[in-house]
Design a protein around this motif. Sequence first.
Motif, PDB file in Angstrom:
ATOM      1  N   ARG A 211       0.831  -1.206   0.000  1.00 17.98           N
ATOM      2  CA  ARG A 211       0.000   0.000   0.000  1.00 17.98           C
ATOM      3  C   ARG A 211       0.865   1.254   0.000  1.00 17.98           C
ATOM      4  NH1 ARG A 211      -3.106  -2.584   4.341  1.00 17.98           N
ATOM      5  NH2 ARG A 211      -4.728  -3.797   3.352  1.00 17.98           N
ATOM      6  N   GLN A 212       1.943   1.227   0.791  1.00 21.22           N
ATOM      7  CA  GLN A 212       2.851   2.379   0.821  1.00 21.22           C
ATOM      8  C   GLN A 212       3.477   2.621  -0.542  1.00 21.22           C
ATOM      9  OE1 GLN A 212       5.682   1.559   3.937  1.00 21.22           O
ATOM     10  NE2 GLN A 212       4.818   3.181   5.226  1.00 21.22           N
ATOM     11  N   ASP A 213       3.873   1.555  -1.232  1.00 22.65           N
ATOM     12  CA  ASP A 213       4.448   1.703  -2.564  1.00 22.65           C
ATOM     13  C   ASP A 213       3.447   2.303  -3.534  1.00 22.65           C
ATOM     14  OD1 ASP A 213       6.836   0.709  -1.691  1.00 22.65           O
ATOM     15  OD2 ASP A 213       6.614  -1.266  -2.632  1.00 22.65           O
ATOM     16  N   LEU A 214       2.199   1.836  -3.478  1.00 22.98           N
ATOM     17  CA  LEU A 214       1.168   2.386  -4.354  1.00 22.98           C
ATOM     18  C   LEU A 214       0.922   3.861  -4.048  1.00 22.98           C
ATOM     19  CD1 LEU A 214      -1.449  -0.506  -4.501  1.00 22.98           C
ATOM     20  CD2 LEU A 214      -0.006   0.325  -6.346  1.00 22.98           C
ATOM     21  N   LYS A 215       0.894   4.210  -2.772  1.00 20.23           N
ATOM     22  CA  LYS A 215       0.677   5.593  -2.370  1.00 20.23           C
ATOM     23  C   LYS A 215       1.825   6.476  -2.863  1.00 20.23           C
ATOM     24  CE  LYS A 215      -0.247   8.345   1.757  1.00 20.23           C
ATOM     25  NZ  LYS A 215      -0.363   8.322   3.223  1.00 20.23           N
ATOM     26  N   LYS A 216       3.058   5.998  -2.691  1.00 25.55           N
ATOM     27  CA  LYS A 216       4.228   6.748  -3.131  1.00 25.55           C
ATOM     28  C   LYS A 216       4.215   6.945  -4.650  1.00 25.55           C
ATOM     29  CE  LYS A 216       7.844   5.511  -0.930  1.00 25.55           C
ATOM     30  NZ  LYS A 216       9.013   4.729  -0.504  1.00 25.55           N
ATOM     31  N   LYS A 217       3.807   5.892  -5.378  1.00 24.07           N
ATOM     32  CA  LYS A 217       3.748   5.968  -6.829  1.00 24.07           C
ATOM     33  C   LYS A 217       2.691   6.983  -7.278  1.00 24.07           C
ATOM     34  CE  LYS A 217       4.476   1.936  -8.748  1.00 24.07           C
ATOM     35  NZ  LYS A 217       4.271   0.614  -9.349  1.00 24.07           N
ATOM     36  N   ALA A 218       1.524   6.981  -6.599  1.00 24.89           N
ATOM     37  CA  ALA A 218       0.461   7.925  -6.931  1.00 24.89           C
ATOM     38  C   ALA A 218       0.892   9.357  -6.630  1.00 24.89           C
ATOM     39  CB  ALA A 218      -0.807   7.578  -6.151  1.00 24.89           C
ATOM     40  N   GLU A 219       1.588   9.577  -5.507  1.00 26.29           N
ATOM     41  CA  GLU A 219       2.078  10.914  -5.176  1.00 26.29           C
ATOM     42  C   GLU A 219       3.088  11.409  -6.205  1.00 26.29           C
ATOM     43  OE1 GLU A 219       3.616  10.519  -1.242  1.00 26.29           O
ATOM     44  OE2 GLU A 219       1.624  10.602  -0.310  1.00 26.29           O
ATOM     45  N   MET A 220       3.984  10.541  -6.642  1.00 22.97           N
ATOM     46  CA  MET A 220       4.965  10.918  -7.663  1.00 22.97           C
ATOM     47  C   MET A 220       4.281  11.257  -8.986  1.00 22.97           C
ATOM     48  SD  MET A 220       8.035  11.102  -6.592  1.00 22.97           S
ATOM     49  CE  MET A 220       8.925  11.073  -8.114  1.00 22.97           C
TER      50      MET A 220
ATOM     51  N   GLU B 175       1.225  12.389  -9.375  1.00 22.56           N
ATOM     52  CA  GLU B 175       0.544  13.673  -9.197  1.00 22.56           C
ATOM     53  C   GLU B 175       1.537  14.828  -9.228  1.00 22.56           C
ATOM     54  OE1 GLU B 175      -2.463  16.170  -9.162  1.00 22.56           O
ATOM     55  OE2 GLU B 175      -2.717  13.991  -9.237  1.00 22.56           O
ATOM     56  N   ALA B 176       2.699  14.669  -8.616  1.00 22.96           N
ATOM     57  CA  ALA B 176       3.723  15.706  -8.640  1.00 22.96           C
ATOM     58  C   ALA B 176       4.209  15.957 -10.066  1.00 22.96           C
ATOM     59  CB  ALA B 176       4.889  15.315  -7.740  1.00 22.96           C
ATOM     60  N   GLN B 177       4.376  14.895 -10.842  1.00 22.52           N
ATOM     61  CA  GLN B 177       4.798  15.043 -12.241  1.00 22.52           C
ATOM     62  C   GLN B 177       3.740  15.780 -13.055  1.00 22.52           C
ATOM     63  OE1 GLN B 177       7.706  14.353 -13.662  1.00 22.52           O
ATOM     64  NE2 GLN B 177       8.538  13.667 -11.705  1.00 22.52           N
ATOM     65  N   ARG B 178       2.466  15.487 -12.789  1.00 19.28           N
ATOM     66  CA  ARG B 178       1.376  16.186 -13.494  1.00 19.28           C
ATOM     67  C   ARG B 178       1.387  17.667 -13.170  1.00 19.28           C
ATOM     68  NH1 ARG B 178      -3.042  11.949 -11.999  1.00 19.28           N
ATOM     69  NH2 ARG B 178      -2.697  10.419 -13.619  1.00 19.28           N
ATOM     70  N   GLU B 179       1.540  18.002 -11.874  1.00 23.75           N
ATOM     71  CA  GLU B 179       1.580  19.402 -11.458  1.00 23.75           C
ATOM     72  C   GLU B 179       2.764  20.125 -12.090  1.00 23.75           C
ATOM     73  OE1 GLU B 179      -0.432  21.445  -9.754  1.00 23.75           O
ATOM     74  OE2 GLU B 179      -1.872  19.806  -9.824  1.00 23.75           O
ATOM     75  N   LEU B 180       3.903  19.477 -12.126  1.00 22.95           N
ATOM     76  CA  LEU B 180       5.081  20.061 -12.735  1.00 22.95           C
ATOM     77  C   LEU B 180       4.861  20.303 -14.220  1.00 22.95           C
ATOM     78  CD1 LEU B 180       7.963  20.926 -12.020  1.00 22.95           C
ATOM     79  CD2 LEU B 180       8.718  18.649 -12.674  1.00 22.95           C
ATOM     80  N   ALA B 181       4.249  19.349 -14.909  1.00 18.76           N
ATOM     81  CA  ALA B 181       3.963  19.499 -16.335  1.00 18.76           C
ATOM     82  C   ALA B 181       2.964  20.637 -16.557  1.00 18.76           C
ATOM     83  CB  ALA B 181       3.416  18.200 -16.902  1.00 18.76           C
ATOM     84  N   ARG B 182       1.922  20.719 -15.697  1.00 15.99           N
ATOM     85  CA  ARG B 182       0.943  21.805 -15.810  1.00 15.99           C
ATOM     86  C   ARG B 182       1.616  23.163 -15.602  1.00 15.99           C
ATOM     87  NH1 ARG B 182      -3.164  19.800 -11.917  1.00 15.99           N
ATOM     88  NH2 ARG B 182      -3.467  17.864 -12.972  1.00 15.99           N
ATOM     89  N   PHE B 183       2.493  23.248 -14.616  1.00 12.61           N
ATOM     90  CA  PHE B 183       3.200  24.492 -14.328  1.00 12.61           C
ATOM     91  C   PHE B 183       4.074  24.900 -15.516  1.00 12.61           C
ATOM     92  CE2 PHE B 183       6.885  26.790 -12.641  1.00 12.61           C
ATOM     93  CZ  PHE B 183       6.232  27.860 -12.049  1.00 12.61           C
ATOM     94  N   ASN B 184       4.780  23.938 -16.089  1.00 12.05           N
ATOM     95  CA  ASN B 184       5.651  24.232 -17.239  1.00 12.05           C
ATOM     96  C   ASN B 184       4.844  24.616 -18.475  1.00 12.05           C
ATOM     97  OD1 ASN B 184       7.981  23.799 -15.805  1.00 12.05           O
ATOM     98  ND2 ASN B 184       8.113  21.636 -16.369  1.00 12.05           N
ATOM     99  N   ASP B 185       3.659  24.031 -18.657  1.00  9.50           N
ATOM    100  CA  ASP B 185       2.820  24.377 -19.804  1.00  9.50           C
ATOM    101  C   ASP B 185       2.297  25.805 -19.692  1.00  9.50           C
ATOM    102  OD1 ASP B 185       3.203  21.977 -21.028  1.00  9.50           O
ATOM    103  OD2 ASP B 185       1.331  21.064 -20.351  1.00  9.50           O
ATOM    104  N   ARG B 186       1.978  26.258 -18.464  1.00 11.58           N
ATOM    105  CA  ARG B 186       1.474  27.622 -18.273  1.00 11.58           C
ATOM    106  C   ARG B 186       2.550  28.651 -18.619  1.00 11.58           C
ATOM    107  NH1 ARG B 186      -0.456  27.797 -12.458  1.00 11.58           N
ATOM    108  NH2 ARG B 186      -0.343  25.563 -12.414  1.00 11.58           N
ATOM    109  N   GLY B 187       3.791  28.333 -18.347  1.00 10.36           N
ATOM    110  CA  GLY B 187       4.876  29.272 -18.613  1.00 10.36           C
ATOM    111  C   GLY B 187       5.149  29.454 -20.087  1.00 10.36           C
ATOM    112  N   LYS B 188       4.775  28.475 -20.933  1.00 11.91           N
ATOM    113  CA  LYS B 188       5.051  28.547 -22.373  1.00 11.91           C
ATOM    114  C   LYS B 188       4.052  29.411 -23.106  1.00 11.91           C
ATOM    115  CE  LYS B 188       7.304  24.065 -22.593  1.00 11.91           C
ATOM    116  NZ  LYS B 188       7.259  22.737 -23.129  1.00 11.91           N
ATOM    117  N   LYS B 189       2.854  29.629 -22.544  1.00  5.85           N
ATOM    118  CA  LYS B 189       1.808  30.366 -23.268  1.00  5.85           C
ATOM    119  C   LYS B 189       2.004  31.838 -23.232  1.00  5.85           C
ATOM    120  CE  LYS B 189      -1.664  26.874 -22.669  1.00  5.85           C
ATOM    121  NZ  LYS B 189      -2.930  26.527 -22.140  1.00  5.85           N
TER     122      LYS B 189
END
Length: 153
Positions: free
Chosen positions: A128-137, A139-153
């Motif tokens: 369960r901890q591994d699954l939770k850690k994987k889901a958090e990572m 989500e963090a990658q998605r947020e980072l990608a969203r942040f980087n996409d906003r800067g390009k516009k």
Amino acid sequence: MSEIATNRKAHRDYHILEKVEAGMELKGTEVKSVRLGHINIGDAFARVERGQCFLYGCDIQPYVKASHEQHEARRTRRLLLHKNEIMRLWAASQQKGQSLVALRAYWKNRRVKIEIGVGKGKTKGDQRQDLKKKAEMREAQRELARFNDRGKK
């Protein structure tokens, strides 16, 4: 090294402590079947018996175009290792909670190799901890990608 098969359940069910590369003793029809990709190591594990290492549960389907001699699909296959590696694996497998698990099969210099891992079983909480850690990572990658996409516009 081109990968033939992987055991995806191994990393889910075990903490892999050590990895060892081993050759596999195969018959001619088995090699031809492996070339076609008809190998499954999902349930494969190794065991040291009488000073030799054997692979159990490896499923290599029969070669369809074989003429007269056919191999058994789930037979026990001998692993080719040095004596000191065999003794190290035997010592590791004798410890409580540790087992020898097949991780992946691949080609190396026209030979079939199998990677054996010394695994310590995970509990449900660890999984369960591994699954939770994987889901958090993820989500963090998605947020980072969203942040980087906003800067390009």
